[in-house]
Write a protein that holds these residues in place. Structure first.
Motif, PDB file in Angstrom:
ATOM      1  N   SER A 399      -0.253  23.779  10.356  1.00 54.08           N
ATOM      2  CA  SER A 399      -0.764  24.796   9.439  1.00 54.08           C
ATOM      3  C   SER A 399      -0.064  26.136   9.666  1.00 54.08           C
ATOM      4  O   SER A 399       0.317  26.824   8.711  1.00 54.08           O
ATOM      5  CB  SER A 399      -2.281  24.940   9.616  1.00 54.08           C
ATOM      6  OG  SER A 399      -2.807  25.874   8.693  1.00 54.08           O
ATOM      7  N   THR A 432      -2.372  19.194   1.847  1.00 51.42           N
ATOM      8  CA  THR A 432      -3.439  18.411   2.474  1.00 51.42           C
ATOM      9  C   THR A 432      -2.800  17.370   3.379  1.00 51.42           C
ATOM     10  O   THR A 432      -1.663  16.944   3.149  1.00 51.42           O
ATOM     11  CB  THR A 432      -4.322  17.727   1.419  1.00 51.42           C
ATOM     12  OG1 THR A 432      -3.537  16.753   0.707  1.00 51.42           O
ATOM     13  CG2 THR A 432      -4.876  18.752   0.425  1.00 51.42           C
ATOM     14  N   GLY A 451      -8.274  18.880   4.456  1.00 54.47           N
ATOM     15  CA  GLY A 451      -8.501  18.904   3.013  1.00 54.47           C
ATOM     16  C   GLY A 451      -8.083  17.663   2.271  1.00 54.47           C
ATOM     17  O   GLY A 451      -7.996  17.675   1.039  1.00 54.47           O
ATOM     18  N   HIS A 452      -7.814  16.585   2.963  1.00 53.77           N
ATOM     19  CA  HIS A 452      -7.303  15.368   2.343  1.00 53.77           C
ATOM     20  C   HIS A 452      -8.451  14.398   2.053  1.00 53.77           C
ATOM     21  O   HIS A 452      -9.502  14.457   2.698  1.00 53.77           O
ATOM     22  CB  HIS A 452      -6.294  14.698   3.289  1.00 53.77           C
ATOM     23  CG  HIS A 452      -5.351  13.771   2.608  1.00 53.77           C
ATOM     24  ND1 HIS A 452      -4.232  14.199   1.941  1.00 53.77           N
ATOM     25  CD2 HIS A 452      -5.366  12.419   2.484  1.00 53.77           C
ATOM     26  CE1 HIS A 452      -3.593  13.165   1.447  1.00 53.77           C
ATOM     27  NE2 HIS A 452      -4.264  12.066   1.755  1.00 53.77           N
ATOM     28  N   PRO A 474      -7.015  22.936   3.990  1.00 51.30           N
ATOM     29  CA  PRO A 474      -5.639  22.447   3.854  1.00 51.30           C
ATOM     30  C   PRO A 474      -4.667  23.277   4.680  1.00 51.30           C
ATOM     31  O   PRO A 474      -4.910  24.459   4.968  1.00 51.30           O
ATOM     32  CB  PRO A 474      -5.359  22.584   2.347  1.00 51.30           C
ATOM     33  CG  PRO A 474      -6.709  22.497   1.706  1.00 51.30           C
ATOM     34  CD  PRO A 474      -7.643  23.172   2.665  1.00 51.30           C
TER      35      PRO A 474
END
Length: 747
Positions: A399, A432, A451-452, A474
């Motif tokens: 991230s 994601t 976020g997937h 995500p």
């Protein structure tokens, strides 16, 4: 004798048409032929235009453009009209067009030439140059429309050549065609029609300085018309012996030019004599332009497909070596348009611990930049995982990496400059991702999710559950986001599916309806496999290894139709979103991967879920898990009872204790006589006790519900905490009220 007197003696006049000035200059004979007094005159363009038949005038512009393109004379037959609209005479005009470009880009012409009176042919006779009739014009226009449509629809060079070979021109169809491609200083035959195999040999590879019509057409950019063998032999004596053997009577060689670039040349050869009148040359020139544009489009499309294939092969990894006890299959299907690459990806990463990781993700967007970010992010995730980081640490680092990557300015962009659109280099993008660390020895899976979509598990008996997992934002939105992990085990014979949202939502579906569609496919595949096994057609050996491959194809086909590992072409053009899907099966000694073969005892269905104090919303997920586990339970009222008791038990843990609730549900036995056992464990030593809530009370009914609805229930103390459980025994119809008042005692 003066030249003017000689021209007048043969009824030939001189004229000069200046399109830029809008004037027409005529000598005395030209003025007479136009029905004016026989003296030199300068007329406005409108006055001169009024002397010509409207049909013939409409052809002038095309004839002039053709002559400019070919560098030849503009020849036309024109009917002269009087003031009453009657035809006075027919003249032939032969003029040299001079092209002038103005400062504003407009193109003007100046025509300098002659006008000569000619006799009209008598009925039943032919003339060298037949006037343009309505029937011929309609045939030509219909032919050009059909040819243009067919060439526009051709998607490859081979298709363009097939269309060119099928062209049937009105009144003068060629019987031999060839398309030459120019590359560097060489000319080669890339397609031909009307010749025997091997006839192209002498022309296959030649230098551009060869004394050959196609080479000259490419060098000069001018069309070459050879109406007779004598003309061919006179102009190209060196290569005439090569052409003589084909027995042709006329030839046309036209350059294939697009945007000022010569791609090659087109040859049209005729067995019958062709005079190549202006109308015939106009048709050939128009076809050559369309053919050149079609070849350029096909070349660009083929280059894009080649680039797409290269990008896909470089960005989509192989799944690596076989893993003992497990089988893996994957598919990637790009969206349509452009280069057909996007931001979806999957990966399989060997870990230092001897385990392996499965990764699936989706970078925002379907453009080239999304594909580029995907490639960089995939490499970063692989690097972090190979260093030995845990799943949560891998996603946290990824991230931060993506956030920094998207915030960096473009190489030619000043820091702080505003982005023009979402596709700009510095515009923010998110991704994601679902990262799974797998232990092939025990089947333990540890998830970190950004976020997937959640994973889906198909049990050994074909029951499909969506397994909720803890997750965070995500990647790339908040650089320092934490990602909690979820752990569960993949039992022998179970198959896990990871996918991007393109597989779920394509076709107008939302997450709920999309999951329902996929669940039906997964369950139907398991049912078919059991039927094959029961009929004695069970899978064995290499066939077992192919089961996941067939299932992966089945999932993609259900959304888009037949596919391959990497789908491109017309099918891919209809994609609404990229698709990536990964299947992981833990093989069972008694059955093929995911086939749930002929078991003497039906395998147990088992699911486990943790509901944290900070996530009360996951109680709804617990209820859904129980319903999915009991999707084929005989008594729907029992299913409702189980869901109600699970909701009450988990809620009591969150309300009356300070810890999390661990839900374990297991269904065992044969259809129609199964037992459901549900346990909810927590870390509190306080035992539940029976209460007597009033009518308006909002709590205190948990034990009462268990006594009324469960066939058996109880509380088991543990070293640190307790486990509350209940059991339901499947029945085909609800018991009587008397039976419900006497629940079976705890074991």
């Amino acid at each position: 004798m003066r030249t003017e007197d000689v021209l007048a003696a043969i009824a030939t006049g001189l004229w000069r048409w200046d399109n830029a000035c809008g004037t027409v200059t005529l000598d005395g004979e030209a003025a007479r032929l136009l029905g004016l007094p026989a003296e030199p005159v300068v007329l406005p363009e409108a006055a001169a235009r009024a002397r010509f038949h409207p049909v013939d005038w409409n052809e002038i512009n095309g004839i002039v453009n053709l002559a400019v393109a070919e560098g030849t004379l503009a020849e036309a037959r024109l009917r002269i009209m009087d003031e009453d609209g009657r035809v006075l005479r027919t003249v032939r005009s032969r003029s040299k067009p001079l092209e002038n470009r103005t400062a504003d880009g407009r193109v003007d012409y100046e025509l300098v030439g002659t006008i000569q009176e000619i006799a009209e042919p008598q009925p039943g006779t032919t003339a060298a140059h037949t006037p343009i009739t309505g029937d011929w014009r309609r045939s030509r226009e219909a032919f050009l429309l059909d040819a243009g449509r067919a060439l526009a629809e051709a998607r490859s060079t081979a298709e363009v050549l097939r269309v060119a070979a099928s062209l049937s021109m009105p009144g003068f169809s060629p019987d031999g065609l060839a398309v030459f491609g120019a590359e560097g200083d060489r000319l080669s035959v890339i397609g031909h029609h009307g010749h025997a195999p091997g006839d192209e040999g002498p022309f296959a590879e030649m230098a551009l300085d060869t004394d050959y019509p196609a080479a000259e057409a490419v060098r000069t950019g001018r069309a070459i018309y050879l109406p007779t063998p004598e003309e061919y032999r006179r102009r190209f004596p060196v290569t005439w012996p090569l052409a003589q053997g084909f027995g042709r009577a006329s030839w046309a060689f036209l350059p294939l030019i697009v945007a000022g670039r010569t791609l090659g040349a087109w040859m049209a050869a005729f067995k019958h004599p062709v005079t190549f009148s202006p109308d015939e040359r106009s048709v050939l020139t128009t076809v050559a332009r369309m053919l050149a544009q079609a070849l350029q489009r096909a070349g660009v499309a083929e280059s894009e497909r080649e680039l797409t294939t290269g990008l896909q092969r470089s960005m989509m990894p192989q799944l690596g070596p076989e893993i003992p006890g497990m089988a893996i299959a994957a598919r990637y299907v790009p969206t349509g348009g452009g280069l057909q690459v996007g931001g979806d990806w999957y990966d399989m990463i060997p870990l230092p611990s001897g385990r392996f990781a499965l990764v699936i993700g989706d970078v925002q967007g379907h453009d080239v930049r999304a594909a580029g970010l995907m490639g960089q992010l995939r490499i970063a995730v692989r690097a972090y995982a190979s260093e030995g980081h845990r799943p949560d640490a891998v996603l946290s680092r990824a991230s931060r990496f993506l956030a920094g990557l998207c915030s960096a300015p473009a190489p030619d962009e000043e820091p702080g400059a505003a982005s023009g659109s979402d596709a700009d280099f510095g515009s923010p993008r998110f991704a994601t991702c679902l990262y799974v660390e797998c232990d092939p020895r025990t089947g333990t899976l540890e998830f970190a999710r950004a976020g997937h979509p959640d994973p889906v598990v198909r049990m050994a008996d074909g029951t499909v559950l969506m397994r909720p997992t803890a997750g965070g934002l995500p990647l790339g939105i908040v650089p320092d986001t934490d990602y909690p992990t979820t752990r569960f085990a993949l039992e022998p014979g179970e198959t896990m599916m990871l996918c991007t949202d393109g597989l779920i939502e394509t076709g107008g579906h939302d997450l709920d309806t999309g999951w329902a569609r996929l669940r039906a496919i997964l369950e139907g595949d398991a049912h078919d496999a059991r039927a094959r096994a029961g009929a004695g057609a069970g899978e064995s050996g290499g066939a077992e290894d192919n089961h996941l491959e067939r299932l992966a194809d089945l999932l993609v086909q259900a959304v888009h139709g037949p596919s391959s590992h990497h789908t491109t072409g017309p099918l891919a053009d209809r994609r609404e979103d990229d698709i990536a899907v990964v299947l992981l099966c833990r093989e069972s000694p008694s059955c093929g991967c995911g086939t749930a073969g002929a078991h003497p005892v039906r395998p147990a269905r088992r699911t486990m879920l943790t509901v944290a104090q900070a996530e009360p919303a996951r109680i709804a997920g617990a209820r859904r898990q129980v319903r999915e586990l009991l999707h084929d339970w005989a008594d729907a009222e029992q299913v409702d009872s189980a869901v109600l008791m699970v909701s009450e038990m988990v809620t009591n843990v969150l309300v009356h204790t300070d810890g999390d609730a661990l839900l374990v549900a297991e269904a065992t036995g044969e259809l129609g006589g199964r037992r459901l056992r549900v346990e909810v464990a927590d870390a509190s030593d306080e035992l539940p006790h029976k209460r007597h809530p009033g009518e308006m009370a909002s709590s205190g009914r948990g034990v009462l519900l268990m006594e009324m609805l469960a066939d058996a229930w109880g509380v088991d103390p543990r070293g640190a905490g307790k486990s509350i459980w209940f059991e339901l025994y499947e029945r085909s119809k609800p018991d009587s009220d008397a039976d419900r008042e006497s629940p079976r005692p705890p074991d």
